[in-house]
Scaffold this motif. Structure first.
Motif, PDB file in Angstrom:
ATOM      1  N   UNK A  30       0.839  -1.192   0.000  1.00 49.02           N
ATOM      2  CA  UNK A  30       0.000   0.000   0.000  1.00 49.02           C
ATOM      3  C   UNK A  30       0.878   1.247   0.000  1.00 49.02           C
ATOM      4  N   UNK A  31       0.478   2.237  -0.783  1.00 47.60           N
ATOM      5  CA  UNK A  31       1.181   3.514  -0.763  1.00 47.60           C
ATOM      6  C   UNK A  31       0.878   4.211   0.554  1.00 47.60           C
ATOM      7  N   UNK A  32       1.863   4.955   1.061  1.00 45.24           N
ATOM      8  CA  UNK A  32       1.731   5.597   2.369  1.00 45.24           C
ATOM      9  C   UNK A  32       1.578   7.099   2.179  1.00 45.24           C
ATOM     10  N   UNK A  33       0.446   7.640   2.613  1.00 45.35           N
ATOM     11  CA  UNK A  33       0.219   9.086   2.547  1.00 45.35           C
ATOM     12  C   UNK A  33       1.141   9.770   3.551  1.00 45.35           C
ATOM     13  N   UNK A 105      14.202   6.605  -1.971  1.00 44.04           N
ATOM     14  CA  UNK A 105      12.772   6.347  -1.814  1.00 44.04           C
ATOM     15  C   UNK A 105      12.015   6.942  -2.996  1.00 44.04           C
ATOM     16  N   UNK A 106      10.936   6.257  -3.401  1.00 45.36           N
ATOM     17  CA  UNK A 106      10.120   6.737  -4.510  1.00 45.36           C
ATOM     18  C   UNK A 106       8.887   7.439  -3.961  1.00 45.36           C
ATOM     19  N   UNK A 107       8.797   8.730  -4.212  1.00 44.24           N
ATOM     20  CA  UNK A 107       7.645   9.533  -3.815  1.00 44.24           C
ATOM     21  C   UNK A 107       6.876   9.942  -5.068  1.00 44.24           C
ATOM     22  N   UNK A 108       5.587  10.123  -4.910  1.00 43.76           N
ATOM     23  CA  UNK A 108       4.756  10.618  -6.005  1.00 43.76           C
ATOM     24  C   UNK A 108       3.598  11.398  -5.388  1.00 43.76           C
ATOM     25  N   UNK A 126      -1.410  15.584  -2.762  1.00 44.23           N
ATOM     26  CA  UNK A 126      -1.091  14.733  -1.620  1.00 44.23           C
ATOM     27  C   UNK A 126       0.176  13.981  -2.003  1.00 44.23           C
ATOM     28  N   UNK A 127       1.135  13.938  -1.077  1.00 42.74           N
ATOM     29  CA  UNK A 127       2.417  13.287  -1.316  1.00 42.74           C
ATOM     30  C   UNK A 127       2.386  11.894  -0.701  1.00 42.74           C
TER      31      UNK A 127
END
Length: 131
Positions: A30-33, A105-108, A126-127
């Motif tokens: 899961x992506x983490x907000x 780390x990969x952020x989007x 939202x990052x």
């Protein structure tokens, strides 16, 4: 314990302790907000009137470090997935995100708000940290 259970356990240990094949197994996925903010510098983007048509709620945006940016050593450029630049993460918010990106780390981001304010576009994002 059966031989199959032993092999699975050994593979699990190998993935986490020796760094082999970490991409093969993501325990959560899961992506983490992390944070929400606005895109800075939209009024300086030459073709923003055309680009804004491609930006909708939930549009995914990519981040790119600009380590040689003359104004901000922590600069993070924000682009659409097609590569067009729409602005930056605001300087007041970018230090920790720059450190995360610099460490691999990969952020989007994802757009959660878009509104025209006079001559410029206010775009809320939202990052996320990829899970």
């Amino acid at each position: 314990m059966s031989d199959i259970e032993k092999i699975d356990q050994e593979n699990f240990i190998d993935i986490f302790h020796r760094g082999g094949g970490i991409e093969e197994f993501k325990p959560y996925g899961e992506d983490i907000f992390l944070f929400d903010t606005y895109v800075a510098g939209t009024s300086y983007i030459e073709n923003m009137e055309n680009l804004q048509e491609k930006i909708e709620i939930d549009t995914k945006v990519k981040f790119f470090r600009e380590i040689y940016n003359e104004y901000d050593e922590n600069a993070i450029k924000i682009c659409l997935t097609t590569g067009e630049k729409i602005g930056y993460i605001p300087q007041v918010d970018n230090e920790i995100f720059a450190r995360l990106m610099d460490s691999g780390k990969y952020l989007f981001g994802k757009v959660y708000h878009k509104e025209k304010k006079g001559r410029w576009w206010q775009i809320g994002i939202k990052i996320y940290l990829e899970g």
